[in-house]
Design an enzyme around this catalytic site. Structure first.
Site, PDB file in Angstrom:
ATOM      1  N   ASP A  36       0.538   0.637  13.610  1.00 46.01           N
ATOM      2  CA  ASP A  36       0.910   1.952  14.174  1.00 46.01           C
ATOM      3  C   ASP A  36       1.622   1.806  15.523  1.00 46.01           C
ATOM      4  O   ASP A  36       2.108   2.798  16.070  1.00 46.01           O
ATOM      5  CB  ASP A  36      -0.322   2.862  14.280  1.00 46.01           C
ATOM      6  CG  ASP A  36      -1.400   2.297  15.196  1.00 46.01           C
ATOM      7  OD1 ASP A  36      -1.075   1.800  16.287  1.00 46.01           O
ATOM      8  OD2 ASP A  36      -2.583   2.366  14.839  1.00 46.01           O
ATOM      9  N   GLN A  72       0.831  -1.203   0.000  1.00 49.05           N
ATOM     10  CA  GLN A  72       0.000   0.000   0.000  1.00 49.05           C
ATOM     11  C   GLN A  72       0.872   1.261   0.000  1.00 49.05           C
ATOM     12  O   GLN A  72       2.072   1.197   0.204  1.00 49.05           O
ATOM     13  CB  GLN A  72      -0.899   0.006   1.246  1.00 49.05           C
ATOM     14  CG  GLN A  72      -0.133  -0.128   2.566  1.00 49.05           C
ATOM     15  CD  GLN A  72      -0.955  -0.751   3.682  1.00 49.05           C
ATOM     16  OE1 GLN A  72      -2.173  -0.696   3.665  1.00 49.05           O
ATOM     17  NE2 GLN A  72      -0.274  -1.355   4.652  1.00 49.05           N
ATOM     18  N   PRO A  83      -7.120  -7.626   1.599  1.00 46.88           N
ATOM     19  CA  PRO A  83      -6.523  -8.697   2.391  1.00 46.88           C
ATOM     20  C   PRO A  83      -7.107  -8.809   3.804  1.00 46.88           C
ATOM     21  O   PRO A  83      -7.207  -9.907   4.350  1.00 46.88           O
ATOM     22  CB  PRO A  83      -5.036  -8.328   2.449  1.00 46.88           C
ATOM     23  CG  PRO A  83      -4.920  -6.967   1.880  1.00 46.88           C
ATOM     24  CD  PRO A  83      -6.142  -6.656   1.124  1.00 46.88           C
ATOM     25  N   SER A 102      -7.253  -3.417   9.770  1.00 45.20           N
ATOM     26  CA  SER A 102      -7.851  -2.312   9.024  1.00 45.20           C
ATOM     27  C   SER A 102      -9.240  -2.753   8.543  1.00 45.20           C
ATOM     28  O   SER A 102      -9.723  -3.817   8.911  1.00 45.20           O
ATOM     29  CB  SER A 102      -6.941  -1.904   7.857  1.00 45.20           C
ATOM     30  OG  SER A 102      -6.549  -3.046   7.122  1.00 45.20           O
ATOM     31  N   ASP A 103      -9.893  -1.905   7.758  1.00 42.63           N
ATOM     32  CA  ASP A 103     -11.253  -2.199   7.297  1.00 42.63           C
ATOM     33  C   ASP A 103     -11.308  -3.534   6.546  1.00 42.63           C
ATOM     34  O   ASP A 103     -10.338  -3.931   5.900  1.00 42.63           O
ATOM     35  CB  ASP A 103     -11.744  -1.077   6.364  1.00 42.63           C
ATOM     36  CG  ASP A 103     -11.949   0.237   7.098  1.00 42.63           C
ATOM     37  OD1 ASP A 103     -12.013   0.222   8.335  1.00 42.63           O
ATOM     38  OD2 ASP A 103     -12.044   1.279   6.423  1.00 42.63           O
ATOM     39  N   GLU A 120       2.512  -8.179  11.952  1.00 40.91           N
ATOM     40  CA  GLU A 120       2.031  -7.134  11.030  1.00 40.91           C
ATOM     41  C   GLU A 120       2.614  -7.423   9.652  1.00 40.91           C
ATOM     42  O   GLU A 120       3.802  -7.727   9.522  1.00 40.91           O
ATOM     43  CB  GLU A 120       2.490  -5.765  11.576  1.00 40.91           C
ATOM     44  CG  GLU A 120       2.465  -4.607  10.586  1.00 40.91           C
ATOM     45  CD  GLU A 120       1.083  -4.243  10.058  1.00 40.91           C
ATOM     46  OE1 GLU A 120       0.142  -4.082  10.852  1.00 40.91           O
ATOM     47  OE2 GLU A 120       0.958  -4.128   8.814  1.00 40.91           O
ATOM     48  N   ASP A 139      -6.194  -6.180  15.613  1.00 38.41           N
ATOM     49  CA  ASP A 139      -6.236  -4.741  15.353  1.00 38.41           C
ATOM     50  C   ASP A 139      -6.065  -4.555  13.851  1.00 38.41           C
ATOM     51  O   ASP A 139      -5.012  -4.161  13.361  1.00 38.41           O
ATOM     52  CB  ASP A 139      -5.095  -4.077  16.138  1.00 38.41           C
ATOM     53  CG  ASP A 139      -5.001  -2.585  15.874  1.00 38.41           C
ATOM     54  OD1 ASP A 139      -5.911  -2.033  15.227  1.00 38.41           O
ATOM     55  OD2 ASP A 139      -4.001  -1.976  16.293  1.00 38.41           O
TER      56      ASP A 139
END
EC number: 2.5.1.16
Lengths: 282, 282
Positions: free
Chosen positions: A94, A39, A170, A165-166, A114, A163
């Protein structure tokens, strides 16, 4: 990058992820901007929210309120558990969730899985309001796909935190029943699983599905919420599941240095407004 | 009207009231658009929030979440009072607060003092999701300046609700100590005053000032909040004051038909997150 526009002398970040509502942020400065394998990663300094992490043009977390989400996804399950030693975080690039977990002295190991190393590096360096630079020796960074990791690992955990993402691209698989089944197997008997489960206002079907999946998998499941100004509608939901009873009280709380979470929030975040309770629980 | 733009075949409402953040709403239809003596009044149908009241280009309330604000500014003080008969509303042109007050059978008179008759007429006709068409005979509409009314009237009330717009221009005086002094004189001995006191996140000074003023004037003062997705940051605060002790419990609650307010919210809305508690109360 169609989400970045220069108007007069200022850059504006124009969030275009939703078709019928556009939120535009005036920026002071673009601190970091690079494309990873996965990304586009940007750290920008905005006027109203301070520094923010922006992935593919969508704001993920900000200096103003990143602590709200990160405190609530961590301290609630960790204090319900009472003696967490081994914690797994899926996502959380983050580093804010990991930073909050390190505040618990009982915790000995934090595995943070991550997929995108560039996000972690950018946030540790340029978004310290959220990441706190995170250099606690108890944290192990594992840069790989969360689903693959969970399928293969032989470790078990006291608390697992998803935790993500939307649920698009993926991350979609991180909201599926099969993934939760794998996670359950990696929980110790008194282990607790918590997932962020989107906006119960604008994505009520996701919140409800997550809760339904947890109810099917676990003897005990519940939903709690936090108010995160950066996210559309403010309301944000978390779903929690456990094989042992979930005892929500503030008795086991010790002092942690927090800005949103406190004894009151530990209990009141489980008290849903009428229309959300009806949409999700009933 | 610089806040309305046509992009391709759609109208967009572009909120420009704040310099560093712009929120744009795609509209299905402009239902009503007229200028009163005081402001430009528009009712538009939007994609994400349904119909909305827009004054001078700024969204005031929407079909999606108008009930949240209106239920919380009314049912909390009315249930704390236990037997409210006479209620004064200052402002509240969308009629949503008055609609909620009519749900209390103990209430005999509702005086609604709103400066702009056009807002009331537009909302009663075109924004019934919020106003409910409001035709209860207990409601008296008084179209005049709220401050002048309060100075002159010889009436006293059980509950006074200040449902004002932002503290800019004429509404500024509705946030001043002198105005609260006048209101206190119009309260019965066990009367309760409640004011909307802005976003404790983006306008913390106003929330704090209102609370400080109430603490100086009343033996008992407190702050509670609701999550209103339409308002910036989601958090919205209300300040409450009373000469008698404020007993916050859900014991006196009878069934009212609500979508946000419930027994849990009656209590948990007074439980502030750590940073808000510190900013306002300490």
């Amino acid at each position: 990058m169609e989400w970045l526009q220069k108007i007069d002398s200022d850059y504006w970040l124009i969030e275009q992820d939703r078709g019928n509502l556009t939120v535009s942020y005036r920026l002071k400065e673009i601190i970091f901007s690079e494309k990873s394998t996965f990304q586009h990663v940007m750290i920008a300094d905005s006027y109203d929210f301070g520094r923010m992490l922006v992935l593919d043009g969508v704001v993920q977390t900000t200096a103003l309120d990143g602590h709200i989400y990160n405190e609530m996804i961590t301290h609630v399950p960790l204090f319900i558990h009472k003696n967490p030693e081994k914690v797994l975080i899926i996502g959380g690039g983050d580093c804010g969730a990991a930073k909050e977990v390190t505040k618990h002295v009982s915790v000995k190991d934090i595995h943070m899985v991550e997929i995108d190393e560039l996000v972690v590096n950018a946030c540790r360096k340029h978004l310290q309001e959220v990441s706190g630079n995170l250099s606690d020796p108890r944290v192990s960074f594992i840069f790989t796909d969360g689903i693959e990791f969970v399928k293969k690992t032989e470790q078990t955990y006291d608390v697992i935190i998803v935790d993500s993402s939307d649920p698009e691209g993926p991350a979609e698989q991180l909201f599926e029943f099969e993934f939760y089944q794998h996670l359950k197997r990696k929980l110790k008997d008194d282990g607790i699983l918590v997932c962020q489960s989107q906006s119960p206002l604008f994505q009520a079907n996701i919140t409800r599905n997550t809760f339904n999946n947890f109810q099917e998998l676990f003897a005990h499941a519940d939903v709690y919420y936090a108010v995160v100004p950066t996210y559309p509608g403010g309301f944000w939901s978390f779903t929690i599941g456990s094989k042992s009873p979930i005892n929500i009280s503030c008795e086991s709380l010790v002092d942690v240095n927090t800005k949103y979470f406190n004894k009151d929030m530990m209990v009141s975040s489980f008290k849903l407004p009428q229309f959300l309770a009806k949409k999700i629980i009933y």
